[in-house]
Design an enzyme around this catalytic site. Sequence first.
Site, PDB file in Angstrom:
ATOM      1  N   LYS A  46       0.834  -1.208   0.000  1.00  0.00           N
ATOM      2  CA  LYS A  46       0.000   0.000   0.000  1.00  0.00           C
ATOM      3  C   LYS A  46       0.866   1.253   0.000  1.00  0.00           C
ATOM      4  CE  LYS A  46      -3.906  -2.392   2.080  1.00  0.00           C
ATOM      5  NZ  LYS A  46      -4.867  -2.582   3.181  1.00  0.00           N
TER       6      LYS A  46
ATOM      7  N   GLN B 112      -4.838  -1.545   9.543  1.00  0.00           N
ATOM      8  CA  GLN B 112      -4.843  -2.879   8.954  1.00  0.00           C
ATOM      9  C   GLN B 112      -5.411  -3.894   9.949  1.00  0.00           C
ATOM     10  OE1 GLN B 112      -4.070  -3.260   5.789  1.00  0.00           O
ATOM     11  NE2 GLN B 112      -4.072  -5.476   5.615  1.00  0.00           N
TER      12      GLN B 112
ATOM     13  N   ASP C 298     -11.389   2.800   4.193  1.00  0.00           N
ATOM     14  CA  ASP C 298     -11.701   1.370   4.175  1.00  0.00           C
ATOM     15  C   ASP C 298     -13.213   1.113   4.096  1.00  0.00           C
ATOM     16  OD1 ASP C 298      -9.645  -0.515   4.136  1.00  0.00           O
ATOM     17  OD2 ASP C 298      -9.117  -0.144   6.232  1.00  0.00           O
TER      18      ASP C 298
HETATM   19  N1  L34 Z   1      -8.176  -2.389   7.277  1.00  0.00           N
HETATM   20  N2  L34 Z   1      -7.537  -4.524   6.701  1.00  0.00           N
HETATM   21  C1  L34 Z   1      -7.985  -3.315   6.329  1.00  0.00           C
HETATM   22  N3  L34 Z   1      -8.255  -3.005   5.039  1.00  0.00           N
HETATM   23  C2  L34 Z   1      -8.076  -3.931   4.074  1.00  0.00           C
HETATM   24  O1  L34 Z   1      -8.409  -3.640   2.810  1.00  0.00           O
HETATM   25  C3  L34 Z   1      -7.567  -5.182   4.421  1.00  0.00           C
HETATM   26  N4  L34 Z   1      -7.261  -6.153   3.486  1.00  0.00           N
HETATM   27  C4  L34 Z   1      -7.538  -7.550   3.804  1.00  0.00           C
HETATM   28  C5  L34 Z   1      -6.870  -7.838   5.156  1.00  0.00           C
HETATM   29  N5  L34 Z   1      -6.970  -6.745   6.107  1.00  0.00           N
HETATM   30  C6  L34 Z   1      -7.343  -5.475   5.763  1.00  0.00           C
HETATM   31  C7  L34 Z   1      -6.274  -6.061   2.576  1.00  0.00           C
HETATM   32  O2  L34 Z   1      -5.665  -5.044   2.332  1.00  0.00           O
HETATM   33  C8  L34 Z   1      -6.891  -8.257   2.644  1.00  0.00           C
HETATM   34  N6  L34 Z   1      -6.069  -7.264   1.977  1.00  0.00           N
HETATM   35  C9  L34 Z   1      -5.187  -7.532   0.902  1.00  0.00           C
HETATM   36  C10 L34 Z   1      -4.498  -6.529   0.231  1.00  0.00           C
HETATM   37  C11 L34 Z   1      -3.641  -6.821  -0.812  1.00  0.00           C
HETATM   38  C12 L34 Z   1      -3.435  -8.112  -1.204  1.00  0.00           C
HETATM   39  C13 L34 Z   1      -4.128  -9.115  -0.554  1.00  0.00           C
HETATM   40  C14 L34 Z   1      -4.985  -8.824   0.495  1.00  0.00           C
HETATM   41  C15 L34 Z   1      -2.483  -8.411  -2.305  1.00  0.00           C
HETATM   42  O3  L34 Z   1      -1.743  -7.552  -2.729  1.00  0.00           O
HETATM   43  N7  L34 Z   1      -2.424  -9.647  -2.792  1.00  0.00           N
HETATM   44  C16 L34 Z   1      -1.521 -10.092  -3.829  1.00  0.00           C
HETATM   45  C17 L34 Z   1      -0.558 -11.122  -3.280  1.00  0.00           C
HETATM   46  C18 L34 Z   1       0.256 -10.639  -2.145  1.00  0.00           C
HETATM   47  C19 L34 Z   1       1.122 -11.714  -1.514  1.00  0.00           C
HETATM   48  O4  L34 Z   1       2.123 -12.101  -2.136  1.00  0.00           O
HETATM   49  O5  L34 Z   1       0.809 -12.207  -0.396  1.00  0.00           O
HETATM   50  C20 L34 Z   1      -2.336 -10.701  -4.961  1.00  0.00           C
HETATM   51  O6  L34 Z   1      -1.870 -10.698  -6.099  1.00  0.00           O
HETATM   52  O7  L34 Z   1      -3.426 -11.216  -4.684  1.00  0.00           O
END
Ligand code: L34
Length: 292
Positions: free
Chosen positions: A52, A96, A119
Amino acid sequence: MILIDGKKIAQDIRNELKMDIQKLKDEGKNVPGLVAILVGDDPASKIYVKSKGKACDEIGMRSKTEEIPASISEEELLNLIESYNNNTDYHGILVQLPLPEHIREDKVIEAISPRKDVDGFHPISVGKLVIGKDTFRSCTPAGIQELLIRYDIDTKGKHIVVLGRSNIVGKPIANIMLQKKEHANSIVTICHSAAPDVSYYTKQADILIAAMGVPEFVKSDMVKEGVVVIDVGINRVEDKSKPKGYRLVGDVAFEEVMQKASYITPVPGGVGPMTIAMLLKNTYEGYIKYGE
Ligand code: L34
């Protein structure tokens, strides 16, 4: 079958925002700012928060990450949030999740000013969403709808089956797609762990949104031919052949379900990157709406 490229769409959105922000800079204006508060050292949360911050930097948005030890008291955390509520350099505040057990999640969420609630978790934001008023919409659900829009997938009158009833994904995506609005107006079913036969529902789905956090739960015999599959799950499963010792899988058995799907999102590279892109978009919109 069309693979929905969340990574690319997320990049497109970031490029659009980068231009918007450049314009603000050219006009000599303040830029939007986002503070991400990370409490404790959950390894997945660390990765997400880091992404982020990086995404903010890339588009020229002001960003700050507050890395706080898990031992912080609830009161101290609430005070920190309050300081950012009053800091005009930051238009979005993100705490988060999950939080350490001694901190009450609802108290923390309610401490964030609804004007900075990028959020979309504050009860005021949730309430506005439910009654169809303009508000911050949670990033993952907003990202899902954006994917459907950018792939020109029709939603009006379509049956959307959501697996999972979390406040972060299941409930808000159901409410978004239920709205009598363009790019929504769907028939929505929310399915959860008390369902005696999940397949009964999933087989009816024109669009299936899997968000319950069970690795590869959805199998090909649970869906109909031509289904649109949005996989929100990000599960780490042990895999000694990988450098990190794990690999990521979604809530959908991708290889087999892909055979029947008309569109499907991969994990990683599907919904995850969209969550981050929509967070930036929400922050930009908050800046426009509530003060520069
Ligand atoms: N307050 N908490 C708050 N806001 C959110 O919007 C989140 N979330 C969830 C968990 N807690 C939170 C996220 O940001 C899940 N989440 C999130 C954000 C980004 C990715 C996955 C979950 C992401 O970038 N995923 C990548 C892979 C990353 C890796 O290698 O682990 C993808 O390509 O899916």
